[in-house]
Every structure is written in structure tokens, then in C-alpha cells.
Design a protein around this motif. Sequence first.
Motif, PDB file in Angstrom:
ATOM      1  N   MET A   1       0.850  -1.182   0.000  1.00 41.42           N
ATOM      2  CA  MET A   1       0.000   0.000   0.000  1.00 41.42           C
ATOM      3  C   MET A   1       0.895   1.244   0.000  1.00 41.42           C
ATOM      4  SD  MET A   1      -3.050   0.668   2.726  1.00 41.42           S
ATOM      5  CE  MET A   1      -3.769  -0.967   2.578  1.00 41.42           C
ATOM      6  N   LEU A   2       0.521   2.191  -0.807  1.00 38.16           N
ATOM      7  CA  LEU A   2       1.322   3.405  -0.878  1.00 38.16           C
ATOM      8  C   LEU A   2       0.741   4.478   0.048  1.00 38.16           C
ATOM      9  CD1 LEU A   2       1.527   3.634  -4.774  1.00 38.16           C
ATOM     10  CD2 LEU A   2       3.384   2.965  -3.254  1.00 38.16           C
ATOM     11  N   SER A   5      -2.012   7.076  -1.538  1.00 38.49           N
ATOM     12  CA  SER A   5      -3.147   6.415  -2.195  1.00 38.49           C
ATOM     13  C   SER A   5      -4.381   6.568  -1.319  1.00 38.49           C
ATOM     14  CB  SER A   5      -2.842   4.933  -2.428  1.00 38.49           C
ATOM     15  OG  SER A   5      -2.707   4.256  -1.196  1.00 38.49           O
ATOM     16  N   TYR A   6      -5.535   6.516  -1.968  1.00 39.16           N
ATOM     17  CA  TYR A   6      -6.776   6.601  -1.201  1.00 39.16           C
ATOM     18  C   TYR A   6      -6.929   5.383  -0.295  1.00 39.16           C
ATOM     19  CZ  TYR A   6      -8.350  10.465  -4.170  1.00 39.16           C
ATOM     20  OH  TYR A   6      -8.469  11.674  -4.805  1.00 39.16           O
ATOM     21  N   SER A   7      -6.402   4.238  -0.745  1.00 35.63           N
ATOM     22  CA  SER A   7      -6.538   3.038   0.089  1.00 35.63           C
ATOM     23  C   SER A   7      -5.810   3.246   1.424  1.00 35.63           C
ATOM     24  CB  SER A   7      -6.026   1.791  -0.636  1.00 35.63           C
ATOM     25  OG  SER A   7      -4.740   2.001  -1.123  1.00 35.63           O
ATOM     26  N   VAL A  10      -7.995   5.339   3.802  1.00 33.78           N
ATOM     27  CA  VAL A  10      -9.034   4.508   4.436  1.00 33.78           C
ATOM     28  C   VAL A  10      -8.396   3.636   5.529  1.00 33.78           C
ATOM     29  CG1 VAL A  10     -10.688   2.638   4.027  1.00 33.78           C
ATOM     30  CG2 VAL A  10     -10.449   4.475   2.345  1.00 33.78           C
ATOM     31  N   ALA A  41       0.220  -6.942   2.442  1.00 36.28           N
ATOM     32  CA  ALA A  41      -0.458  -7.859   1.523  1.00 36.28           C
ATOM     33  C   ALA A  41      -1.247  -7.118   0.456  1.00 36.28           C
ATOM     34  CB  ALA A  41      -1.397  -8.775   2.300  1.00 36.28           C
ATOM     35  N   ALA A  42      -1.595  -5.869   0.718  1.00 33.56           N
ATOM     36  CA  ALA A  42      -2.354  -5.100  -0.269  1.00 33.56           C
ATOM     37  C   ALA A  42      -1.552  -4.890  -1.548  1.00 33.56           C
ATOM     38  CB  ALA A  42      -2.755  -3.748   0.313  1.00 33.56           C
ATOM     39  N   TRP A  43      -0.255  -5.150  -1.494  1.00 32.20           N
ATOM     40  CA  TRP A  43       0.563  -5.058  -2.703  1.00 32.20           C
ATOM     41  C   TRP A  43       0.593  -6.416  -3.412  1.00 32.20           C
ATOM     42  CZ3 TRP A  43       5.539  -7.482  -3.168  1.00 32.20           C
ATOM     43  CH2 TRP A  43       6.156  -7.245  -4.399  1.00 32.20           C
ATOM     44  N   PRO A  45      -0.277 -10.338  -1.948  1.00 30.26           N
ATOM     45  CA  PRO A  45      -0.512 -11.169  -0.754  1.00 30.26           C
ATOM     46  C   PRO A  45       0.463 -12.344  -0.550  1.00 30.26           C
ATOM     47  CG  PRO A  45      -2.584 -10.624  -1.806  1.00 30.26           C
ATOM     48  CD  PRO A  45      -1.511 -10.119  -2.715  1.00 30.26           C
ATOM     49  N   ASP A 209       6.775  13.933  -7.926  1.00 27.48           N
ATOM     50  CA  ASP A 209       5.999  13.364  -9.048  1.00 27.48           C
ATOM     51  C   ASP A 209       5.494  14.421 -10.024  1.00 27.48           C
ATOM     52  OD1 ASP A 209       6.410  10.959  -7.924  1.00 27.48           O
ATOM     53  OD2 ASP A 209       4.361  10.642  -7.214  1.00 27.48           O
ATOM     54  N   LYS A 478      -2.154  13.506  -8.277  1.00 28.55           N
ATOM     55  CA  LYS A 478      -1.389  12.291  -8.569  1.00 28.55           C
ATOM     56  C   LYS A 478      -1.515  11.427  -7.337  1.00 28.55           C
ATOM     57  CE  LYS A 478       1.300  13.226 -12.327  1.00 28.55           C
ATOM     58  NZ  LYS A 478       1.615  12.360 -13.428  1.00 28.55           N
ATOM     59  N   SER A 479      -2.062  10.235  -7.521  1.00 27.11           N
ATOM     60  CA  SER A 479      -2.288   9.453  -6.312  1.00 27.11           C
ATOM     61  C   SER A 479      -1.691   8.055  -6.352  1.00 27.11           C
ATOM     62  CB  SER A 479      -3.785   9.349  -6.040  1.00 27.11           C
ATOM     63  OG  SER A 479      -4.405   8.714  -7.121  1.00 27.11           O
TER      64      SER A 479
ATOM     65  N   THR B 142      -2.916  -4.217  -7.996  1.00 29.03           N
ATOM     66  CA  THR B 142      -2.858  -4.763  -6.635  1.00 29.03           C
ATOM     67  C   THR B 142      -4.196  -4.543  -5.933  1.00 29.03           C
ATOM     68  OG1 THR B 142      -2.120  -2.692  -5.663  1.00 29.03           O
ATOM     69  CG2 THR B 142      -0.401  -4.137  -6.507  1.00 29.03           C
ATOM     70  N   PRO B 143      -4.470  -5.299  -4.870  1.00 27.09           N
ATOM     71  CA  PRO B 143      -5.698  -5.049  -4.111  1.00 27.09           C
ATOM     72  C   PRO B 143      -5.800  -3.602  -3.648  1.00 27.09           C
ATOM     73  CG  PRO B 143      -4.653  -7.087  -3.384  1.00 27.09           C
ATOM     74  CD  PRO B 143      -3.701  -6.432  -4.334  1.00 27.09           C
ATOM     75  N   SER B 144      -4.657  -3.016  -3.278  1.00 27.67           N
ATOM     76  CA  SER B 144      -4.659  -1.631  -2.814  1.00 27.67           C
ATOM     77  C   SER B 144      -5.085  -0.681  -3.930  1.00 27.67           C
ATOM     78  CB  SER B 144      -3.250  -1.278  -2.321  1.00 27.67           C
ATOM     79  OG  SER B 144      -3.138   0.072  -2.085  1.00 27.67           O
ATOM     80  N   LEU B 147      -8.861  -0.872  -4.470  1.00 31.66           N
ATOM     81  CA  LEU B 147      -9.611  -0.115  -3.463  1.00 31.66           C
ATOM     82  C   LEU B 147      -9.496   1.387  -3.733  1.00 31.66           C
ATOM     83  CD1 LEU B 147     -11.187   0.197  -0.800  1.00 31.66           C
ATOM     84  CD2 LEU B 147      -9.032  -0.024   0.431  1.00 31.66           C
ATOM     85  N   SER B 148      -8.260   1.837  -4.040  1.00 29.90           N
ATOM     86  CA  SER B 148      -8.052   3.262  -4.324  1.00 29.90           C
ATOM     87  C   SER B 148      -8.914   3.717  -5.486  1.00 29.90           C
ATOM     88  CB  SER B 148      -6.584   3.531  -4.670  1.00 29.90           C
ATOM     89  OG  SER B 148      -5.806   3.465  -3.519  1.00 29.90           O
ATOM     90  N   VAL B 151     -12.521   4.348  -4.416  1.00 29.47           N
ATOM     91  CA  VAL B 151     -12.655   5.620  -3.687  1.00 29.47           C
ATOM     92  C   VAL B 151     -12.571   6.779  -4.680  1.00 29.47           C
ATOM     93  CG1 VAL B 151     -11.665   7.094  -1.887  1.00 29.47           C
ATOM     94  CG2 VAL B 151     -11.622   4.605  -1.615  1.00 29.47           C
ATOM     95  N   ASN B 152     -11.614   6.638  -5.600  1.00 28.00           N
ATOM     96  CA  ASN B 152     -11.405   7.659  -6.619  1.00 28.00           C
ATOM     97  C   ASN B 152     -12.675   7.891  -7.445  1.00 28.00           C
ATOM     98  OD1 ASN B 152      -9.748   9.456  -7.826  1.00 28.00           O
ATOM     99  ND2 ASN B 152      -8.756   8.009  -9.174  1.00 28.00           N
ATOM    100  N   GLU B 164      -7.803  15.269 -14.128  1.00 30.19           N
ATOM    101  CA  GLU B 164      -6.378  15.547 -14.269  1.00 30.19           C
ATOM    102  C   GLU B 164      -6.046  16.333 -15.546  1.00 30.19           C
ATOM    103  OE1 GLU B 164      -4.119  12.075 -13.377  1.00 30.19           O
ATOM    104  OE2 GLU B 164      -2.229  13.061 -13.833  1.00 30.19           O
TER     105      GLU B 164
END
Lengths: 488, 351
Positions: A1-2, A5-7, A10, A41-43, A45, A209, A478-479, B142-144, B147-148, B151-152, B164
Amino acid sequence: MLFNSYSFVVFFIIMLALHSMNFPWKVKKVNLLIGSYIFYAAWNPPFILLLWLSTVVDFFVGKALYNENNKQKKRLLLVVSLIGNLGMLCFFKYGNFLLDNFVTLVNTIGIDYHPAKPSIILPAGISFYTFTTLCYTIDMYKKEGTPVKTLLDFSLFVTFFPHLVAGPIVRPHQLVPQFETPKQATRHQLVNGLFLLSLGLFMKVVMADTLLASPADSVFQAQNSLLPVDAWAGVLAFSGQIFFDFAGYSTCAIGAAMCLGFSLPENFKFPYAASGFSDFWRRWHITLSAWLRDYLYIPLGGNRKGPARTYVNLMLTMLLGGLWHGASWTFVVWGALHGVYLCVERLLQQRTITTGQPAVAVSRASFVPSFLAGKSINRFATALFVFLLVTIAWVFFRSTDFSTAWRLLSSMFGMDHNGAALLSTLDLVKVFLVTGALLATHWLLRDLSIENIIHRTNWKVLGVAWAVMLILLVVSQKSSNSFIYFQF
Amino acid sequence: MQESKLLKSGLLALVLVLSFIVGWELFWRNRGFQATFNDDKALWANSRKEAYRPQANATVFIGSSRIKFDLDIPTWEATTGEKAVQLSVVGTSPLTLLEELANDENFNGKVVTDITEVLFFPNNPVFHQSAKEAIDFYKNQTPSEKLSSQVNYALESKLAFLEERRFSLNALLNEVPLQNRPGVFAMPVFPKGFEWTTYDRQTFMSDMFLSDTNDINKQTGIWSMLLMGDPTPPPTGADLTQIFERVKTSVDKINNRGGKVIFIRTPSSGPLAEAEEKKYPRNAYWDKLLAHVKTEGIHYRDYASTKNLECPEWSHLAIKDAVIYTHELISILREKNWFAAKELALTTTTN
């Protein structure tokens, strides 16, 4: 997970909410551990299994190393840990590199060998968590510190999500004691942590970025020679990009940990204001420099075995430091260049000491007129000279191969007369303005910490600056660009 | 002391940021902009997973930008009862997309492939880049990231400024009028209100664009530069045959799995249509492609109902004409038994 990022937004809100609830401390730690595994694992698993393996092996090996008195058995246990950690790193990170070099070597001596190229994916953060676990087992071997009491605390030490993927590289004594007693962020820590998160995201998303990545990418991907101004702009853009990207990540990590009530070590301290190369490495990726010093340079003998051996140790440390960053000879050359810089600096320092002059940085001993000695302009020139050489070294770090690096260096120094214009006027303006502002900021703040700066600034000015950062973050849009250090 | 100072700064920042967001959104809304979706690789990946629907329930569209404007998805779905899966990528050749579908053993659906000759036939890697990036993203998401994206989409559906191409910092900076040095290529800046994109990736020209002659002239100038200004000669001989072969291989793979492929040529107008015909004569490219691949094609100039449709900026249809074109396309496809699987399914259900 970055972090950008929106994830993550949350995820982080959920983690903050869970951590602020009235659960027993052990439950909170379990929450943090599960959260950290989800973060990883979000990257991808499946790679979580590697993390578990590394954690469990090193927890038990560390304990056995500490309790074992038989020297041979201790050595055997240490070898098991080294093979486990470095073997995993070698396979995933250097497998293709080693095979390519082996094939090149045997082909050179006339053996026709062309194996299928294995498809190895590099698990995120493997270089970072390997170093984290490795320092623990080495510490236990040397009986420096005591074993971590529970597997839960050790797992959290290795996996704690703010530092897991790209550092700062933490030592057991820096983090484990924080897990032993209940931790809850104070309101001050929470707001301070949110400020650092905002600052880190601003550095990554806006500066790295949005403003610098595109000109740097264009120049490093150019297939032809460029005009010197374009080549320099691209390389300067990368100097800025990699600082903002990596320091931004570290700042986010420190901020995220602080929001939860934990403290992580500082990783960057205005490095482009360094007055020498050893000073640069005390300001750039501080936790890696300290790791290499304590677990490589000093065990190799450091400066205790005479001048010649000191230079060899410096070079070896920087070469391996270069290789740590990536499985390519260009990274090795980058490390070698820094090794040479450090050796020359040391040599000049030794000479000034023996001639009775004060030992200062390399350029002061070499090119600054004596009437300027001790003046701030001299220190500024020194910092600029160091920045220039560091920037030249970045050419090898960023180039995908040596032909790109040579082409770029030729363009930078006007050795190729057929260079073409590449970057738009807007890109040139962005690069030179941002780089200039970066250098000025580092120079002006070189002796301060973020905490100092917050303390000294009027609350209204700080609030407006914070708002400007967040507004630019929102406008940048940029996300999802990965952090450069994720690949290491 | 420090605590209250930082807290005050934080509250001030929060008030300023929220005020800015509200003001920024109202500013652009008042100037006629509306919430739209970023037509990026994440949105493409979101549509790509729809391609596995049963053949009776969906048609996949691949191409460049034209079919994204010219196919009106609500009209298609209401008339056919099928999902329109829009996988076209602007500024690219659909060949990469066709090959990706062909190499996917799990795909056995129907594919409408729109040909824009100036992007389809040249062997220029730039015309495949965005499609490759979208495919890579879809395969490695990726799962992340998933999810992003969700939301986006929730935010993009509500906030106009989250677009953008129009409102990002770089897009705003690109509007600064700075002269470039000779030899520097810079992508032209499209009129700000040119188009909107929906969640299912349909794109359509905005009313503010269609009512502004300056913007239309600016856009025709951009197409002249981008589509007509490419100095590289069109491929001929073995180079062209190689492209035909790549197409045939992909079409055969899809056909062999029970899928279907058909080619279409969507309208273009004015000097652009003339330049396209001059550089890529129909008999030397379109006709030969269909003959080589042994697949049917629908060229807009072959049908009275579509040959006179006008593209306001020479390259894409306005929404009212997209509705007409979509109805006509459905009729022609129906004649060619495109919906046989659906009709068979309906007959079976009725019986």
C-alpha cells in the motif's frame, strides 16, 4: 500500500480509530500487527509468507544466539540467520543479476550457454526488512541488548507498517521498548504526525511526481545526445526527485508512526547542504548509513587497521551499499564513486591535519581561496561542490545502462556537439526554480530539525504553509506513483 | 504551549483547505464544467474485466478515440439489451488491444474493432504505448490499487475539479504561454471544455465546446498537426503484410474459440477525411485488410444513413449524431447476425 493512495487514507483512519479505542494493550498490538500485514499484503498477498518466515526464524535464532554459550554453536546459528536472510535477498533481488553475469562470463570464455531467464518478482521492501531482522540477530550474537520477549513484539518490530517497506531502517533498541508499555498518541503527537504526513506527501506528490519526474524521465529515456542545458536539467531534476521522493516517504513514515504514539528515527537532514561527503552520508538515508557503518564498515576493521585498510574498508562499504540499492553494475559504479569521494576527502583531511591546518571538507582544502576560509560563502561553495559531485553520481544511479550514463555525461559536459533540445521551456523553468529553492532551503535550514522549524514559526504562517501544501497536494491529483525506493 | 500552537495551525490549515476546495469546485462549476471521470488506465482496467461476460450479453469495442465518441452506450444497451464494453484507448492503435484479447484463453466474446488508419497502420511504438500501459496495469493491479480506484470513482463522480487533464497542477501550468526552443516537441493543449467521460468510458463533446467556434478551430488545428502532420510514410509491401498477418492471427484465435470480430470505420469529415484518404487510400488499406483477414467490415461511407454524418472538429461525432450512428450500426450488425447468440438465448428462454 502506498502512502499516496486513497486506500492508505481509508486504512489509516481505521488504524487510528482502532488504536484510540479502549482495548487492552495486547489487543492494540495485535491490531497493529494485523494492520501491518494487510498494509503489506495489499501489494502482493503471497509475499507475506516470506515476511513470516523471516520473522519467525530470526525470533527463535536470535533467542538461541543470546542464550548459547558454545562459540561454535553460536557461529552456526549466526550462519543460519545470515544464510536465511541474505539467501532470500540474493535469490529475489540478485538472482537475475547473478545469472546474467554468469552467462556473460561463460560466453566470454567460449562456452555457449543460454538458459531461460527466470521470472523473479522482487518482494516490496525485502532489502529493508532483511536489514532490520539481520541487525537483531547480529546484536544477539554480540550480546548487545536482550532478546525480544514475545513473538508478538518481535513481529511488530519487523512488520510495523510505517517503516516496513522503505524504512527508516530501525534497530531493536529504537522500537521494541516502545511496544513494551501502552502507547497512545497525545493530541500534540497526533497533530505533529499529521503535519509530517502532509509534508511527506507534499514532497512526494507535488515536488517529486508532479514537478520533477517528467523532465527527469524524459532526459534519462532520451535515445539521442542532448544540449548541455537539457542534460543538466534532467539530472538536476532527478537529484531533486529522488530526495523529495525518499525523504517524503521517510517523513510520512515518521508522521504515521507519531500519529499512533510511536517514534521512528530521523532519516534525512537537509543533505544537499552537506559540507563534505562524510557529512552527506550523515544527512542522507541516515539509518542505512548508520547500519552500514555498524554492521559492515566497523566489523571490517573500520579505521583501526591502518590507513590503507581504512580506504579499502570505505570502498568495500560503499560498493556493497551501491549494490544494496539495485542489482546492476550501474549501482555499483554509483557506490564506487561515493567511495572514491569519501577516500579523497579523507586523504585531504589527513593531509591538512599533518600540515597543521584545520581538518575540514574536501573542497575547502582544495580550491577555495584562503582569504575566504571560514566565511559562509566558502561553506556555501563547499556545499555546492559536494552537491555537484553527488549529482554527477546520480547519473549512474538513474541510468538503466552504461551507454545511457555515458551519453548523458557527454551531453552534460558538451562533449557531444550534435545534442538536441528536448525539454520544454516550462520544464526548464520548473527544474531550475525547484532545484534552486531546494538548495536554498537546505542551506538555510541545515542546522535545524523539523521540530525546531515548527517551534520557531508563527502559528499563522505555519497554518498557511500547511494549507498551501495540502492545496497543492489536492490540485496535483497524482495518487498512485510508486516511491522510487520501493524497488530497492 | 507548543501543543496549542500546532493545533491552531492545523485548524487554520483545515479551514483554508476546505474553503479552497469549496471555492475551487464552485469556480469551475460556474464556468460550465461538470464532474467527469479521468479516462486513465485504472478506468480501462475496470472495464476490461467486463469483457468476460457471455457472448449473448456483451460486445467489446476496441479502437482509438473515435469509437469512444461515436458509440452512444445508453442507446446501444437500450436497443440491444447487451452491455457495451468500451476498451478503446485514445491516441492508440487497437492492434495491441486485439492481440491482448486474442491471447487471453478465457476470452471468447464479440469484438468490434474501429480502424483509424493514421494510428492503426504505422509501425510507431508511440501509438501502442498507452494501450500497453493499460494492459500492464490491468494484469498487475494490486488489491490496494483496486480499493483506491473505487474511492477515486466515488470522488470523481461528485467533484468537477478532480479531472487531471483539465485541472491538475501540471495541466494548469501547461497553460502558461511560454515559447519553446526550436526543435522541442510539446503536446498541444486541448480546449479545456472539449469532452466529458462517463464511468463506462463513453466520451462526448461538451455543449460549451460545440458552441465555441474558437475552440472548434483550435481542435481542428490540433488534429491537423497530430493526425495529418506525421511525416513518416505509410507502410507498404512486406511491412503492411506483416501488420495484416498480426491482425489475422489475432482474429483467427478469437474465431477459433467461438468469438467474433468485425471491423468498422467511423466517420471523419472535412480536410482531415480528405487527408486520411489521400495518405491511406481505402482500396490499398481498408479493403486489403478485410480481404487478407477474411473478415467483414462496416465503412461509414458505404451506408446512406452514415456517410453524411458531420464531425464538428473533423474527427468525432457530436452526441446527437452518435445516437444516430449507434442506431445505424446496430441495424447493420443485426443484418450481419451479430446478435445471433442473444437471439438464440431469447428464443430458448421463450420456448
